[in-house]
Scaffold this motif. Structure first.
Motif, short mmCIF file in Angstrom:
data_model
loop_
_atom_site.label_atom_id
_atom_site.label_comp_id
_atom_site.label_asym_id
_atom_site.label_seq_id
_atom_site.Cartn_x
_atom_site.Cartn_y
_atom_site.Cartn_z
N THR A 1 -129.15 -30.89 10.34
CA THR A 1 -128.73 -31.94 9.19
C THR A 1 -130.68 -32.09 8.70
OG1 THR A 1 -126.46 -31.68 10.09
CG2 THR A 1 -128.06 -33.37 8.57
N ALA A 2 -131.88 -32.67 10.32
CA ALA A 2 -132.53 -33.39 9.75
C ALA A 2 -133.55 -32.09 9.06
CB ALA A 2 -132.71 -33.52 11.09
N LEU A 3 -133.22 -31.04 9.17
CA LEU A 3 -133.53 -29.28 8.51
C LEU A 3 -133.46 -29.85 7.31
CD1 LEU A 3 -135.55 -27.84 9.33
CD2 LEU A 3 -133.81 -26.49 10.06
N MET A 4 -132.50 -30.01 7.16
CA MET A 4 -131.65 -29.34 5.44
C MET A 4 -132.39 -31.04 5.03
SD MET A 4 -130.41 -26.95 5.44
CE MET A 4 -130.03 -26.51 4.20
N LYS A 5 -131.85 -32.07 5.11
CA LYS A 5 -132.30 -33.34 4.76
C LYS A 5 -133.93 -33.19 4.37
CE LYS A 5 -130.21 -37.06 4.70
NZ LYS A 5 -129.22 -37.73 3.48
N SER A 6 -134.63 -32.36 4.87
CA SER A 6 -136.17 -32.51 4.80
C SER A 6 -136.43 -31.67 3.77
CB SER A 6 -136.72 -31.18 6.06
OG SER A 6 -136.60 -30.02 6.02
N ALA A 7 -135.42 -30.86 2.66
CA ALA A 7 -135.41 -29.87 1.82
C ALA A 7 -134.51 -30.86 0.64
CB ALA A 7 -134.88 -29.15 2.09
N GLY A 8 -133.97 -31.74 0.56
CA GLY A 8 -133.60 -32.55 0.05
C GLY A 8 -131.87 -32.06 0.32
N VAL A 9 -131.58 -31.63 1.00
CA VAL A 9 -129.80 -31.32 1.31
C VAL A 9 -129.28 -32.73 1.84
CG1 VAL A 9 -128.00 -29.77 1.46
CG2 VAL A 9 -130.30 -29.06 0.61
N THR B 1 -119.42 -30.09 31.04
CA THR B 1 -118.20 -29.85 30.32
C THR B 1 -119.48 -30.92 28.83
OG1 THR B 1 -116.33 -29.58 30.88
CG2 THR B 1 -116.42 -30.38 28.67
N LEU B 2 -120.25 -31.69 29.21
CA LEU B 2 -120.96 -32.52 29.00
C LEU B 2 -121.61 -31.96 28.12
CD1 LEU B 2 -119.63 -36.51 29.22
CD2 LEU B 2 -119.02 -34.68 27.63
N ASP B 3 -122.47 -31.24 28.71
CA ASP B 3 -123.75 -30.35 28.59
C ASP B 3 -123.69 -29.87 27.54
OD1 ASP B 3 -126.39 -28.98 28.91
OD2 ASP B 3 -125.88 -28.10 30.98
N VAL B 4 -122.56 -29.15 27.63
CA VAL B 4 -122.04 -28.75 26.26
C VAL B 4 -122.20 -29.39 24.97
CG1 VAL B 4 -120.64 -26.51 24.99
CG2 VAL B 4 -121.00 -26.65 27.45
N PHE B 5 -120.95 -30.28 25.20
CA PHE B 5 -120.66 -31.28 24.27
C PHE B 5 -122.33 -31.65 22.98
CE2 PHE B 5 -119.49 -36.17 22.92
CZ PHE B 5 -118.49 -35.22 21.38
N LEU B 6 -122.70 -32.37 24.47
CA LEU B 6 -124.07 -33.60 24.07
C LEU B 6 -124.84 -32.91 23.34
CD1 LEU B 6 -124.90 -36.05 26.99
CD2 LEU B 6 -123.57 -36.55 24.52
N THR B 7 -124.98 -31.25 23.89
CA THR B 7 -126.47 -30.43 23.55
C THR B 7 -125.86 -29.63 22.03
OG1 THR B 7 -127.09 -29.55 25.78
CG2 THR B 7 -127.70 -28.26 23.31
N SER B 8 -123.94 -29.42 21.84
CA SER B 8 -124.27 -29.33 20.57
C SER B 8 -123.96 -30.30 18.97
CB SER B 8 -121.87 -29.31 20.38
OG SER B 8 -122.20 -27.41 21.45
N LEU B 9 -123.93 -31.76 19.40
CA LEU B 9 -124.39 -32.56 18.49
C LEU B 9 -125.35 -32.78 18.29
CD1 LEU B 9 -120.97 -35.20 20.24
CD2 LEU B 9 -121.62 -33.87 18.37
N SER B 10 -126.57 -32.52 19.59
CA SER B 10 -127.83 -33.11 19.24
C SER B 10 -128.00 -31.44 18.32
CB SER B 10 -128.77 -32.81 19.92
OG SER B 10 -128.78 -33.74 21.05
N ALA B 11 -128.16 -30.56 18.59
CA ALA B 11 -127.87 -29.52 17.33
C ALA B 11 -127.60 -29.05 15.95
CB ALA B 11 -127.14 -28.32 17.99
N TYR B 12 -126.69 -29.49 15.83
CA TYR B 12 -126.02 -30.19 14.66
C TYR B 12 -127.46 -31.79 13.89
CZ TYR B 12 -123.56 -32.94 10.90
OH TYR B 12 -123.46 -34.05 10.31
N LEU B 13 -127.43 -32.39 14.36
CA LEU B 13 -128.07 -33.65 14.00
C LEU B 13 -129.82 -32.76 13.57
CD1 LEU B 13 -127.49 -36.41 16.13
CD2 LEU B 13 -126.62 -36.84 14.17
N HIS B 14 -130.12 -31.88 14.44
CA HIS B 14 -131.27 -31.62 14.11
C HIS B 14 -131.13 -30.52 13.06
CE1 HIS B 14 -135.40 -28.49 14.35
NE2 HIS B 14 -135.62 -29.40 15.33
#
Length: 305
Positions: A202-210, A187-200
Motif C-alpha cells: 500500500t505504501a508503494l502504491m501511495k508513493s504514486a498517488g494511488v 501461525t501469527l508469524d504468517v499473519f503478522l508478516t502478511s499484514l506487513s506485506a499489505y502495508l508495504h
C-alpha cells in the motif's frame, strides 16, 4: 482432579479485553466464575453480571481447581505468583501456596522455551500447567469460529475440556508444554508478516498517488490466492523435493529484486523487501535456482549467519 460437568466453576485472572471476553462466555454458559485483576475496578461490570470478585490473587486461585490466566506474558504470571528461580516454600496464604492441586491454563503469549520452564515451575508448586493460545480477537471469544490451542498434560486438559470448549474449539496439540505456543507463534508469524506485506504494498502504491481504497481489491485478490500455493508447498517441504517446472527461484528472485529496487526508488522502507530478496539470493547461491519457490525453506530453516 474434578470430574467433567456442565457447570464447573472457574477462576479467571487478568481482565483485559480477552480476559473479560472469557469471563462473559463462562457466565453466559452457567459456569460460576471468580475473577481477580491488579486493578480491582476492572471487575466491576463482570461482578454486576454475576462474577465473584476475589480480594486477592491467592483467594482467586484457592476458589477453584481450574484457573485461567489472561496476562501480557509469562513474566506477568511470575509477578503475581513469585519468581521461577525462588525454590523456597511459599508462605501460607500466598498466591504461590494456593497453586497446589490447581490446573493452571495460561493463555498468555510467550516463547515455547519460557512455557516449558513455566511447566516445571508450576509442577514444583504442585500445579499442572496447560499452556494455550487464543487464535481469535476478544470479540470472537466463545463464538463460532473461535479456536484455542492447548498443550501440556493431556489428563488435565481432558478433565477440563468441556469448560474450555466454552471459549472456543479446544485444539489439543500434544504433551510438550511448548507446542501450543509454537503453533501460536508460527501461525501469527504468517499473519503478522502478511499484514506487513499489505502495508508495504500500500505504501508503494501511495508513493504514486494511488489511494489505499483503490489498491484494496488487488491486495485482497493476491492475499486470497496465497492459500492456493500452500498445499503443494507443504508436500514439497515434507518430501524434500521442489519441482520448478512452472516457476523457479531464479524467476521469482528477479521479481524480488524488482520489488526491492522499486521500493528504494519510491523512498519507502525497504527492510521487508530486502529480507525477501536476501532469501532468494541465498537460495540461488545454494543451488536452488531451478527449484520451486518452496525450496526457500532450505535457507529459511537455518540462520543466515
Amino acid at each position: 482432579m474434578m470430574s467433567n460437568n456442565s457447570s464447573a466453576p472457574v477462576t479467571v485472572i487478568g481482565l483485559g479485553p480477552m480476559g473479560k471476553a472469557m469471563v462473559r462466555a463462562f457466565l453466559a454458559n452457567g459456569h460460576p466464575t471468580t475473577v481477580w485483576n491488579r486493578t480491582a475496578g476492572k471487575a466491576d461490570d463482570l461482578v454486576a453480571d454475576g462474577a465473584v470478585r476475589a480480594a486477592t490473587a491467592a483467594e482467586a486461585v484457592a476458589a477453584n481447581e481450574l484457573v485461567v490466566l489472561s496476562l501480557t506474558d509469562y513474566q506477568a504470571m511470575y509477578d503475581i505468583f513469585g519468581s521461577p528461580g525462588d525454590d523456597s516454600v511459599p508462605p501460607t496464604g500466598s498466591a504461590a501456596a494456593a497453586l497446589a492441586g490447581r490446573v493452571v491454563v495460561n493463555l498468555s503469549s510467550d516463547t515455547p522455551q519460557r512455557t516449558r520452564e513455566a511447566a516445571t515451575w508450576a509442577a514444583a508448586h504442585g500445579a499442572e500447567l496447560v499452556p494455550g493460545g487464543i487464535m481469535v480477537p476478544a470479540g470472537l471469544v466463545g463464538k463460532d469460529g473461535s479456536t484455542v490451542l492447548y498443550s501440556g498434560s493431556k489428563k488435565a486438559f481432558e478433565a477440563h475440556r468441556p469448560t474450555l470448549e466454552i471459549i472456543g474449539n479446544a485444539d489439543y496439540r500434544g504433551e510438550d508444554p511448548g507446542l501450543a505456543q509454537l503453533y501460536y507463534q508460527a501461525t501469527l508469524d504468517v499473519f503478522l508478516t502478511s499484514l506487513s506485506a499489505y502495508l508495504h504494498g500500500t505504501a508503494l502504491m501511495k508513493s504514486a498517488g494511488v489511494s489505499a481504497a483503490e489498491f484494496l481489491p488487488y491486495a485482497v485478490a493476491i492475499a486470497d490466492s496465497v492459500s492456493v500455493y500452500l498445499n503443494d508447498a507443504a508436500r514439497d517441504i515434507d518430501d524434500g523435493h521442489y519441482p520448478g517446472d512452472l516457476a523457479n527461484v531464479t524467476m521469482m528472485g528477479a521479481t524480488a529484486d524488482h520489488i526491492a529496487h522499486t521500493s528504494a526508488a519510491a523512498g519507502i522502507d525497504v527492510q521487508l523487501p530486502n529480507a525477501v530478496q536476501a532469501q532468494y539470493n541465498r537460495a540461488i547461491a545454494e543451488g536452488h535456482g531451478t527449484s520451486g519457490f518452496a525450496s526457500l525453506f532450505e535457507v529459511v530453516k537455518k540462520s543466515a549467519s
